[in-house]
Write an enzyme that holds these catalytic residues in place. Structure first.
Site, PDB file in Angstrom:
ATOM      1  CB  SER A 242      -0.191  20.075 -24.853  1.00 50.53           C
ATOM      2  OG  SER A 242       1.197  20.328 -24.769  1.00 50.53           O
TER       3      SER A 242
ATOM      4  CE1 TYR B 245       0.821  15.133 -26.699  1.00 50.78           C
ATOM      5  CE2 TYR B 245       1.882  17.279 -26.543  1.00 50.78           C
ATOM      6  CZ  TYR B 245       1.075  16.304 -25.999  1.00 50.78           C
ATOM      7  OH  TYR B 245       0.519  16.499 -24.746  1.00 50.78           O
TER       8      TYR B 245
END
Length: 236
Positions: free
Chosen positions: A137, A150
């Protein structure tokens, strides 16, 4: 990609579903993996995938007892493994998160990729061929409020990918890491927030995965950062 065996986790929706369609159209035998059998059946019909596996990517035993068995018995080999499954689970500052939520974020986004590689690296080593694509990501490169856990998981995916390639390179196995920006999927909704109106489509990431896998065997993409042209992060 004609008749190549491609396993895609998180294959019932989002980037995984889009990738399944891209690889199927290129002639690959695509296996999609997710928890929901109902969604998998619908995705298989929509994408032209060859088969599906219903299991939990956070469970190491499922990888061994379900995923490996399915691939070995049905196909006897694996050419491309795409560790795409992931999700923010919950957004928020670290003080507001329970230990259970932290564990789930790390397991879903990082451990699942490690389990996948652990399960199929041996098969690829015997073949002396294969491509592993791990999906990280933009949070592995940049910082936004509320994304710390995350981001830790996705930084881990990036670091794991780099080191995994060093381990597997002697066996002619390629390892790549795709680093997407914000995409037009239901990712944010699953994290309890509103979905973002962005240009980057799931199909764009699917095409990037196909491109990496379709390159000649002597060419390796270490990492690929893919942004929608409407998303600007300063400084890059």
């Amino acid at each position: 990609m004609k008749d190549k065996v491609v396993l895609i986790t998180g294959g019932s929706q989002g980037y995984g579903k889009a990738a399944a369609e891209c690889f199927s159209e290129a002639g690959a035998k695509v296996v999609i993996l997710s928890r929901s059998e109902d969604r998998l059946k619908k995705a298989m019909e929509a994408t032209g995938a060859d088969s599906y596996i219903a299991m939990d990517v956070k469970n190491a035993d499922d990888w061994e007892n379900i995923a490996r068995k399915h691939i070995q018995e049905k196909y006897g080999r694996i050419d491309v493994l795409i560790n795409n499954a992931g999700g923010a689970v919950k957004l928020g500052d670290i003080a507001s998160m329970s230990a259970a939520t932290i564990d789930e974020i790390i397991a879903l986004n990082l451990c699942s990729a490690i389990y996948g590689a652990n399960t199929f690296a041996g098969m690829m080593m015997k073949q002396k061929s294969g491509t592993i694509i791990n999906v990280a990501s933009a949070c592995a490169k940049h910082a936004w409020p509320g994304w710390s856990v995350y981001a830790a998981a996705k930084w881990g995916v990036l670091g794991f990918s780099k080191n995994l390639y060093v381990d597997l390179q002697p066996y002619q196995i390629r390892v790549s890491c795709i680093i997407p920006g914000a995409g037009a999927t239901n990712f944010m909704e699953h994290a309890g927030a509103a979905n973002m109106n962005v240009r980057l489509q799931a199909e764009d990431i699917g095409q990037a995965m196909l491109y990496i896998s379709s390159l000649p065997p002597h060419v390796v993409v270490e990492e690929m950062i893919v942004w929608g042209s409407d998303q600007c992060v300063v400084p890059l």
